[in-house]
Design a protein around this motif. Structure first.
Motif, mmCIF file in Angstrom:
data_model
loop_
_atom_site.group_PDB
_atom_site.id
_atom_site.type_symbol
_atom_site.label_atom_id
_atom_site.label_comp_id
_atom_site.label_asym_id
_atom_site.label_seq_id
_atom_site.Cartn_x
_atom_site.Cartn_y
_atom_site.Cartn_z
ATOM 1 N N LEU A 23 -4.373 3.379 0.916
ATOM 2 C CA LEU A 23 -5.574 4.158 1.442
ATOM 3 C C LEU A 23 -5.128 5.527 1.528
ATOM 4 N N ASP A 24 -3.716 5.922 1.746
ATOM 5 C CA ASP A 24 -3.516 7.262 1.536
ATOM 6 C C ASP A 24 -3.381 7.805 0.347
ATOM 7 N N GLY A 25 -3.406 6.830 -0.780
ATOM 8 C CA GLY A 25 -3.666 7.453 -2.066
ATOM 9 C C GLY A 25 -4.986 7.784 -2.342
ATOM 10 N N ILE A 26 -5.860 7.011 -1.819
ATOM 11 C CA ILE A 26 -7.269 6.999 -2.204
ATOM 12 C C ILE A 26 -7.551 8.397 -1.428
ATOM 13 N N LEU A 27 -7.178 8.763 -0.059
ATOM 14 C CA LEU A 27 -7.542 9.880 0.599
ATOM 15 C C LEU A 27 -6.913 11.255 -0.334
ATOM 16 N N GLU A 28 -5.884 11.010 -0.755
ATOM 17 C CA GLU A 28 -5.138 12.055 -1.441
ATOM 18 C C GLU A 28 -5.936 12.527 -2.782
ATOM 19 N N THR A 29 -6.362 11.402 -3.435
ATOM 20 C CA THR A 29 -7.254 11.551 -4.783
ATOM 21 C C THR A 29 -8.280 12.272 -4.289
ATOM 22 N N ILE A 30 -9.045 11.877 -3.321
ATOM 23 C CA ILE A 30 -10.549 12.643 -2.846
ATOM 24 C C ILE A 30 -10.140 13.775 -2.800
ATOM 25 N N GLY A 31 -8.911 14.026 -1.721
ATOM 26 C CA GLY A 31 -8.671 15.787 -1.458
ATOM 27 C C GLY A 31 -8.441 16.386 -2.656
ATOM 28 N N GLY A 32 -7.850 15.852 -3.672
ATOM 29 C CA GLY A 32 -7.653 16.779 -4.926
ATOM 30 C C GLY A 32 -8.757 16.978 -5.663
ATOM 31 N N LEU A 33 -9.805 15.934 -5.721
ATOM 32 C CA LEU A 33 -11.081 16.212 -6.290
ATOM 33 C C LEU A 33 -11.975 17.337 -5.571
ATOM 34 N N LEU A 34 -11.870 17.139 -4.261
ATOM 35 C CA LEU A 34 -12.475 18.456 -3.547
ATOM 36 C C LEU A 34 -11.833 19.461 -3.652
ATOM 37 N N LEU A 35 -10.664 19.702 -3.821
ATOM 38 C CA LEU A 35 -9.863 20.846 -4.035
ATOM 39 C C LEU A 35 -10.436 21.455 -5.459
ATOM 40 N N LEU A 36 -10.541 20.703 -6.409
ATOM 41 C CA LEU A 36 -11.102 21.287 -7.721
ATOM 42 C C LEU A 36 -12.349 21.644 -7.455
ATOM 43 N N ALA A 37 -13.172 21.406 -6.539
ATOM 44 C CA ALA A 37 -14.837 21.615 -6.665
ATOM 45 C C ALA A 37 -14.819 22.555 -5.781
ATOM 46 N N ILE A 38 -13.985 23.162 -4.888
ATOM 47 C CA ILE A 38 -14.170 24.028 -3.812
ATOM 48 C C ILE A 38 -13.262 25.293 -4.084
ATOM 49 N N THR A 39 -13.816 26.561 -3.889
ATOM 50 C CA THR A 39 -13.102 27.938 -4.246
ATOM 51 C C THR A 39 -12.169 28.110 -2.874
ATOM 52 N N THR A 92 -1.290 7.814 -8.536
ATOM 53 C CA THR A 92 -0.023 6.777 -8.755
ATOM 54 C C THR A 92 0.196 5.876 -7.784
ATOM 55 N N LYS A 93 -0.092 6.294 -6.280
ATOM 56 C CA LYS A 93 0.136 5.368 -5.394
ATOM 57 C C LYS A 93 -0.832 4.163 -5.336
ATOM 58 N N ILE A 94 -2.375 4.595 -5.915
ATOM 59 C CA ILE A 94 -3.341 3.503 -6.128
ATOM 60 C C ILE A 94 -2.906 2.448 -7.048
ATOM 61 N N VAL A 95 -2.370 3.265 -8.162
ATOM 62 C CA VAL A 95 -2.081 2.143 -9.466
ATOM 63 C C VAL A 95 -0.787 1.154 -8.896
ATOM 64 N N LEU A 96 0.238 1.936 -8.225
ATOM 65 C CA LEU A 96 1.374 0.855 -7.941
ATOM 66 C C LEU A 96 1.001 -0.113 -6.877
ATOM 67 N N LEU A 134 6.443 15.064 9.528
ATOM 68 C CA LEU A 134 7.308 14.864 8.402
ATOM 69 C C LEU A 134 8.364 13.934 8.679
ATOM 70 N N SER A 135 9.116 13.952 9.730
ATOM 71 C CA SER A 135 10.264 12.958 9.923
ATOM 72 C C SER A 135 9.622 11.661 10.343
ATOM 73 N N ALA A 136 8.441 11.422 10.896
ATOM 74 C CA ALA A 136 7.743 10.213 11.015
ATOM 75 C C ALA A 136 7.348 9.742 9.569
ATOM 76 N N LEU A 137 7.000 10.602 8.663
ATOM 77 C CA LEU A 137 6.382 9.987 7.382
ATOM 78 C C LEU A 137 7.906 9.626 6.848
ATOM 79 N N THR A 138 9.018 10.436 6.813
ATOM 80 C CA THR A 138 9.976 9.816 6.177
ATOM 81 C C THR A 138 10.632 8.574 6.654
ATOM 82 N N ILE A 139 10.492 8.331 7.790
ATOM 83 C CA ILE A 139 11.222 7.142 8.646
ATOM 84 C C ILE A 139 10.140 5.945 8.104
ATOM 85 N N PHE A 140 8.827 6.421 7.928
ATOM 86 C CA PHE A 140 7.999 5.232 7.479
ATOM 87 C C PHE A 140 8.034 4.844 5.996
ATOM 88 N N ASP A 141 8.332 5.912 5.034
ATOM 89 C CA ASP A 141 8.484 5.808 3.821
ATOM 90 C C ASP A 141 9.997 5.114 3.572
#
Length: 162
Positions: A23-39, A92-96, A134-141
């Motif tokens: 789900l995080d991978g999906i959100l990152e992909t959407i965010g990346g696409l939005l950044l490409l479309a927005i100045t 990458t996340k989505i594929v894996l 970032l600490s919480a994310l690192t522990i989760f990862d």
């Protein structure tokens, strides 16, 4: 092709954890696409609009001021870099995750490598600038990496090579 089937509570945690990664991978992909479309100018205007009310009540609001500071520093190349980073990371996340849910043995070492690289990067960032999130994310990862390693060992011990 067999689907991943949890057999114990740790398997279930693994399944939930990798679904969250997907789900995080999906959100990152959407965010990346939005950044490409927005100045950068549009991002600046949006940030100003989103923080306007908060700053009118409290001109020293920490989050609003930091958000504006980040957006005002954006350049076209920074936005492009962020967009490409989010797209590559998200896809990458989505594929894996999809491969792990389909019980593809090849995906376990790739997911482990992917997680360990980012854990290393996150630890580097934490040394430079400690942050709770970032600490919480690192522990989760790290927990997901351990669960992935555990599941990979179980799958290969059972002779489930795909």
């Amino acid at each position: 092709m067999s689907q991943f089937k949890p057999r114990d509570p740790f398997d279930r945690l693994f399944e939930v954890g990798i679904i969250l990664k997907g789900l995080d991978g999906i959100l990152e992909t959407i965010g990346g696409l939005l950044l490409l479309a927005i100045t950068p100018a549009t991002i600046n205007r949006l940030a100003a609009k989103l923080t306007q009310h908060e700053l009118s009540e409290d001109p020293k609001d920490f989050i609003a001021n930091h958000l504006l500071g980040y957006t005002h520093g954006l350049t076209g190349s920074a936005v492009t870099f962020a967009a490409v980073y989010l797209l590559l990371h998200g896809i990458t996340k989505i594929v894996l995750v999809a491969a792990l849910l389909r019980n593809q043995i090849w995906a376990y070492p790739w997911m482990l490598a992917f997680l360990l690289i980012f854990i290393g990067y996150q630890l580097y960032r934490l040394v430079l600038s400690p942050a709770f999130g970032l600490s919480a994310l690192t522990i989760f990862d790290a927990f997901i990496a351990w669960l992935t390693w555990r599941e990979w060992r179980k799958q290969t011990a059972n002779g489930s090579e795909q």
